[in-house]
Design a protein around this motif. Structure first.
Motif, PDB file in Angstrom:
ATOM      1  N   PRO A 116      41.658  34.130  44.707  1.00 43.00           N
ATOM      2  CA  PRO A 116      41.544  34.976  43.525  1.00 43.00           C
ATOM      3  C   PRO A 116      40.249  35.805  43.565  1.00 43.00           C
ATOM      4  N   TRP A 117      40.270  36.902  42.821  1.00 43.32           N
ATOM      5  CA  TRP A 117      39.117  37.794  42.806  1.00 43.32           C
ATOM      6  C   TRP A 117      38.917  38.376  41.413  1.00 43.32           C
ATOM      7  N   GLN A 118      37.709  38.871  41.174  1.00 46.49           N
ATOM      8  CA  GLN A 118      37.369  39.571  39.940  1.00 46.49           C
ATOM      9  C   GLN A 118      36.586  40.824  40.294  1.00 46.49           C
ATOM     10  N   VAL A 119      36.816  41.891  39.547  1.00 48.74           N
ATOM     11  CA  VAL A 119      36.061  43.127  39.721  1.00 48.74           C
ATOM     12  C   VAL A 119      35.536  43.529  38.343  1.00 48.74           C
ATOM     13  N   TYR A 120      34.231  43.795  38.267  1.00 50.59           N
ATOM     14  CA  TYR A 120      33.611  44.258  37.032  1.00 50.59           C
ATOM     15  C   TYR A 120      33.044  45.651  37.286  1.00 50.59           C
ATOM     16  N   LEU A 121      33.389  46.599  36.413  1.00 51.11           N
ATOM     17  CA  LEU A 121      32.897  47.967  36.520  1.00 51.11           C
ATOM     18  C   LEU A 121      32.277  48.364  35.187  1.00 51.11           C
ATOM     19  N   GLU A 122      31.205  49.144  35.258  1.00 53.71           N
ATOM     20  CA  GLU A 122      30.607  49.637  34.019  1.00 53.71           C
ATOM     21  C   GLU A 122      30.129  51.066  34.234  1.00 53.71           C
ATOM     22  N   LEU A 123      30.467  51.923  33.295  1.00 56.34           N
ATOM     23  CA  LEU A 123      29.980  53.289  33.271  1.00 56.34           C
ATOM     24  C   LEU A 123      29.088  53.378  32.032  1.00 56.34           C
ATOM     25  N   LEU A 124      27.792  53.661  32.249  1.00 59.17           N
ATOM     26  CA  LEU A 124      26.824  53.619  31.158  1.00 59.17           C
ATOM     27  C   LEU A 124      26.078  54.944  31.065  1.00 59.17           C
ATOM     28  N   LEU A 160      37.230  45.165  33.476  1.00 59.21           N
ATOM     29  CA  LEU A 160      37.271  43.872  34.153  1.00 59.21           C
ATOM     30  C   LEU A 160      38.683  43.664  34.685  1.00 59.21           C
ATOM     31  N   LEU A 161      38.793  43.477  35.982  1.00 54.55           N
ATOM     32  CA  LEU A 161      40.075  43.202  36.625  1.00 54.55           C
ATOM     33  C   LEU A 161      40.016  41.780  37.172  1.00 54.55           C
ATOM     34  N   VAL A 162      40.975  40.954  36.814  1.00 61.03           N
ATOM     35  CA  VAL A 162      40.997  39.555  37.244  1.00 61.03           C
ATOM     36  C   VAL A 162      42.338  39.249  37.875  1.00 61.03           C
ATOM     37  N   ASP A 163      42.299  38.707  39.079  1.00 61.27           N
ATOM     38  CA  ASP A 163      43.511  38.315  39.804  1.00 61.27           C
ATOM     39  C   ASP A 163      44.072  37.033  39.191  1.00 61.27           C
ATOM     40  N   ASP A 164      45.336  36.734  39.454  1.00 66.04           N
ATOM     41  CA  ASP A 164      45.887  35.466  38.977  1.00 66.04           C
ATOM     42  C   ASP A 164      45.247  34.312  39.748  1.00 66.04           C
ATOM     43  N   TYR A 165      45.228  33.115  39.126  1.00 67.08           N
ATOM     44  CA  TYR A 165      44.630  31.940  39.764  1.00 67.08           C
ATOM     45  C   TYR A 165      45.326  30.677  39.267  1.00 67.08           C
ATOM     46  N   PHE A 166      45.300  29.655  40.113  1.00 69.05           N
ATOM     47  CA  PHE A 166      45.941  28.387  39.773  1.00 69.05           C
ATOM     48  C   PHE A 166      45.115  27.649  38.731  1.00 69.05           C
ATOM     49  N   VAL A 167      45.818  26.947  37.843  1.00 65.50           N
ATOM     50  CA  VAL A 167      45.138  26.219  36.775  1.00 65.50           C
ATOM     51  C   VAL A 167      45.439  24.728  36.796  1.00 65.50           C
ATOM     52  N   ASP A 168      46.036  24.244  37.885  1.00 67.62           N
ATOM     53  CA  ASP A 168      46.237  22.800  38.034  1.00 67.62           C
ATOM     54  C   ASP A 168      45.973  22.403  39.488  1.00 67.62           C
ATOM     55  N   ASP A 169      45.742  21.115  39.703  1.00 61.62           N
ATOM     56  CA  ASP A 169      45.403  20.625  41.046  1.00 61.62           C
ATOM     57  C   ASP A 169      46.554  20.755  42.036  1.00 61.62           C
ATOM     58  N   ALA A 170      47.783  20.754  41.555  1.00 63.04           N
ATOM     59  CA  ALA A 170      48.944  20.845  42.446  1.00 63.04           C
ATOM     60  C   ALA A 170      49.288  22.296  42.806  1.00 63.04           C
ATOM     61  N   ASN A 171      48.576  23.248  42.243  1.00 63.01           N
ATOM     62  CA  ASN A 171      48.838  24.670  42.480  1.00 63.01           C
ATOM     63  C   ASN A 171      50.264  25.078  42.103  1.00 63.01           C
ATOM     64  N   ARG A 172      50.742  24.549  40.980  1.00 66.51           N
ATOM     65  CA  ARG A 172      52.078  24.900  40.484  1.00 66.51           C
ATOM     66  C   ARG A 172      52.021  25.827  39.275  1.00 66.51           C
ATOM     67  N   ALA A 173      50.968  25.713  38.481  1.00 64.71           N
ATOM     68  CA  ALA A 173      50.817  26.553  37.286  1.00 64.71           C
ATOM     69  C   ALA A 173      49.682  27.540  37.532  1.00 64.71           C
ATOM     70  N   SER A 181      47.462  31.205  35.972  1.00 61.74           N
ATOM     71  CA  SER A 181      47.113  32.140  34.915  1.00 61.74           C
ATOM     72  C   SER A 181      47.358  33.542  35.464  1.00 61.74           C
ATOM     73  N   ARG A 182      48.038  34.372  34.692  1.00 62.82           N
ATOM     74  CA  ARG A 182      48.400  35.708  35.158  1.00 62.82           C
ATOM     75  C   ARG A 182      47.186  36.613  35.330  1.00 62.82           C
ATOM     76  N   ALA A 193      45.203  43.617  25.870  1.00 64.34           N
ATOM     77  CA  ALA A 193      45.767  42.816  26.958  1.00 64.34           C
ATOM     78  C   ALA A 193      45.920  41.358  26.536  1.00 64.34           C
ATOM     79  N   ASP A 194      46.958  40.725  27.005  1.00 65.41           N
ATOM     80  CA  ASP A 194      47.213  39.311  26.770  1.00 65.41           C
ATOM     81  C   ASP A 194      46.668  38.537  27.964  1.00 65.41           C
ATOM     82  N   TYR A 195      45.710  37.628  27.734  1.00 59.10           N
ATOM     83  CA  TYR A 195      45.096  36.905  28.838  1.00 59.10           C
ATOM     84  C   TYR A 195      44.593  35.532  28.394  1.00 59.10           C
ATOM     85  N   ASP A 196      44.346  34.665  29.369  1.00 60.30           N
ATOM     86  CA  ASP A 196      43.786  33.339  29.128  1.00 60.30           C
ATOM     87  C   ASP A 196      42.267  33.452  29.176  1.00 60.30           C
TER      88      ASP A 196
END
Length: 79
Positions: free
Chosen positions: A1-9, A23-36, A38-39, A71-74
């Motif tokens: 997974p990756w994250q990108v933060y951009l700011e124009l000031l 802020l752009l955030v890739d999906d990532y696993f949220v359990d140890d079994a890598n079954r669930a 976060s979008r 946006a809908d996010y965790d």
């Protein structure tokens, strides 16, 4: 997974400023079994403020509008 933060000031000589954050955030696993997972999501935030120095002190009041695209996010994931 990756994250990108951009700011124009933009800073005006008077001390006023405006910032647009992305802020752009890739999906990532949220359990140890890598079954669930976060979008992936994208956030867009706006910050308006003013900054002034008096000797050793700095005053910087601001107003922020977060998640302008509704946006809908965790926000927090606890394992």
């Amino acid at each position: 997974p990756w994250q990108v933060y951009l700011e124009l000031l933009y800073r005006h000589p008077s001390g006023a400023y405006a910032g647009l954050e992305g802020l752009l955030v890739d999906d990532y696993f949220v359990d140890d079994a890598n079954r669930a997972d976060s979008r992936a999501y994208q956030l867009l935030n706006l910050r308006l403020g003013w900054q002034r120095r008096w000797g050793d002190w700095t005053l910087s009041p601001f107003v922020a509008l977060n998640n302008l695209t509704d946006a809908d996010y965790d926000g927090t994931v606890r394992l």
